[in-house]
Design an enzyme around this catalytic site. Structure first.
Site, mmCIF file in Angstrom:
data_model
loop_
_atom_site.group_PDB
_atom_site.id
_atom_site.type_symbol
_atom_site.label_atom_id
_atom_site.label_comp_id
_atom_site.label_asym_id
_atom_site.label_seq_id
_atom_site.Cartn_x
_atom_site.Cartn_y
_atom_site.Cartn_z
ATOM 1 N N CYS A 1 0.932 -1.284 -0.126
ATOM 2 C CA CYS A 1 -0.045 0.011 0.093
ATOM 3 C C CYS A 1 1.118 1.295 0.235
ATOM 4 O O CYS A 1 0.280 2.471 0.010
ATOM 5 C CB CYS A 1 -0.838 0.084 1.250
ATOM 6 S SG CYS A 1 -0.068 0.211 2.841
ATOM 7 N N CYS B 1 4.924 1.917 3.975
ATOM 8 C CA CYS B 1 6.099 1.902 4.416
ATOM 9 C C CYS B 1 7.149 2.904 3.874
ATOM 10 O O CYS B 1 8.057 3.505 4.628
ATOM 11 C CB CYS B 1 6.887 0.406 4.138
ATOM 12 S SG CYS B 1 6.278 -0.628 4.993
ATOM 13 N N HIS C 1 4.098 -6.689 25.668
ATOM 14 C CA HIS C 1 3.338 -6.839 26.793
ATOM 15 C C HIS C 1 4.361 -6.548 28.002
ATOM 16 O O HIS C 1 4.017 -6.043 29.220
ATOM 17 C CB HIS C 1 2.703 -8.473 26.899
ATOM 18 C CG HIS C 1 2.026 -8.734 28.271
ATOM 19 N ND1 HIS C 1 0.998 -7.959 28.827
ATOM 20 C CD2 HIS C 1 2.600 -9.654 29.262
ATOM 21 C CE1 HIS C 1 0.657 -8.563 29.806
ATOM 22 N NE2 HIS C 1 1.487 -9.287 30.305
ATOM 23 N N CYS D 1 -6.400 -3.330 30.939
ATOM 24 C CA CYS D 1 -5.510 -4.014 30.053
ATOM 25 C C CYS D 1 -6.425 -4.280 28.777
ATOM 26 O O CYS D 1 -7.720 -4.547 28.985
ATOM 27 C CB CYS D 1 -5.021 -5.260 30.456
ATOM 28 S SG CYS D 1 -4.296 -6.458 29.348
ATOM 29 N N CYS E 1 7.774 -0.801 20.483
ATOM 30 C CA CYS E 1 7.116 0.131 20.075
ATOM 31 C C CYS E 1 6.609 1.152 21.416
ATOM 32 O O CYS E 1 6.369 2.394 21.395
ATOM 33 C CB CYS E 1 5.593 -0.299 19.759
ATOM 34 S SG CYS E 1 5.641 -0.943 17.954
ATOM 35 N N CYS F 1 -0.120 2.536 19.293
ATOM 36 C CA CYS F 1 -1.366 1.949 19.253
ATOM 37 C C CYS F 1 -2.177 1.977 20.726
ATOM 38 O O CYS F 1 -3.207 2.488 20.851
ATOM 39 C CB CYS F 1 -1.339 0.610 18.676
ATOM 40 S SG CYS F 1 -0.681 0.288 16.865
ATOM 41 N N CYS G 1 -2.891 -3.822 20.349
ATOM 42 C CA CYS G 1 -1.798 -4.107 19.697
ATOM 43 C C CYS G 1 -2.345 -5.422 18.815
ATOM 44 O O CYS G 1 -3.020 -6.245 19.158
ATOM 45 C CB CYS G 1 -0.448 -4.772 20.222
ATOM 46 S SG CYS G 1 0.649 -5.499 19.342
#
Length: 292
Positions: free
Chosen positions: A30, A33, A205, A228, A243, A255, A262
């Site tokens: 798409c 990147c 996590h 959570c 991230c 996110c 995620c």
């Protein structure tokens, strides 16, 4: 601001005289990147493209396209064999001998991304698979995958392929990898999926800001709630990426900070085996007990 900004800028400045040739090809993608890389804040992407690397071809940045490009690809492969970098964005369709994705024309015939990656990859010093699609097939390879899309490593066998996961890839991950290779003359330490370990050190996590809520059995049941996000489909238990520390868009957000779970876009399982995107996944019996 990029966490690697000052280090990358200094390293790139020292290497500017060398200007390694770079060819950037796009397959089934798409263009996300490329957009992510062009949004790089520090170092500014114009410095990278104009002063540091010799970007010989990029389908979105270069003026030439179609049959005018073929001679550039052939020239780089011949004159700089084993000394240029091939960057591939997007998956590689194998169906119909690659004709589901063509990038140029040569002698009146279509040049497929499959043929281009096979030829250029074997001539390159190293290949960087930019993003989830190039690394593992990504969304274009999702079931039923009618065009038989695969990742770059299924096509390039005899040269190192570095996978930069995530959808889209993080510009720091790409630039940091290039700087490492140019600085040390070797590949960074890679994990079992050929991703640089320095950018994929542990599951999201483990460093999630909502981890204490997980330990306290506090789970969000609707988007926007505190807690959570596991019951809303968070796949951070299996997603290897930095991230939480690096964030996106110049360190603005990511996110989970935005309230979204995620989706494990860094993993080979994305998207089929982490779907439904908003469906929870069992984690060591904890969530099963909570939902009973």
């Amino acid at each position: 601001m990029s966490l690697l900004g000052p280090q990358i800028t200094d390293a790139l400045a020292e290497m500017a005289d060398g200007k390694p040739p770079v060819i950037w090809l796009q397959g089934a993608s798409c263009t996300g990147c490329s957009v992510s890389l062009l949004n790089s804040v520090e170092p500014p992407i114009e410095k990278v493209l104009l002063d540091v690397i010799s970007l010989r071809y990029h389908p979105n940045v270069s003026a030439a396209s179609g049959h005018d490009v073929v001679h550039v690809l052939e020239e780089v492969a011949a004159k700089h064999r084993d000394n240029f970098f091939l960057v591939v964005e997007g998956g590689i369709p194998l169906g119909e001998k690659g004709h589901y994705c063509t990038i140029a024309e040569k002698n009146g015939k279509h040049l497929t991304i499959l043929d281009a990656v096979a030829k250029m990859g074997e001539a390159a010093k190293a290949v960087i698979a930019a993003g989830s699609c190039a690394s593992f097939g990504g969304i274009p390879a999702a079931r039923p995958n009618p065009t038989s899309v695969v990742g770059v490593s299924h096509v390039v066998k005899n040269k190192p392929v570095i996978n930069i996961g995530n959808c889209p890839m993080h510009p720091d991950h790409f630039l940091g990898t290039v700087v490492y290779v140019l600085t040390y003359g070797e590949l960074p330490e890679l994990d079992k999926y050929n991703r640089p370990k320095m950018f994929y050190p542990m599951p999201i996590h483990d460093n999630c800001p909502r981890r204490p809520m997980f330990e306290a059995n506090q789970f969000a049941l609707q988007p926007g709630q505190e807690g959570c996000l596991a019951l809303l489909g968070c796949k951070g238990f299996i997603a290897m990426s930095d991230c939480p520390k690096r964030k996106w868009n110049g360190g603005t957000n990511w996110c989970i900070d935005a309230g979204a779970p995620c989706q494990a876009c860094s993993e080979p399982e994305f998207p089929d085996d982490v779907s439904p995107l908003y469906g929870w996944m069992p984690v060591k019996g904890k969530l099963e007990a909570f939902t009973k």
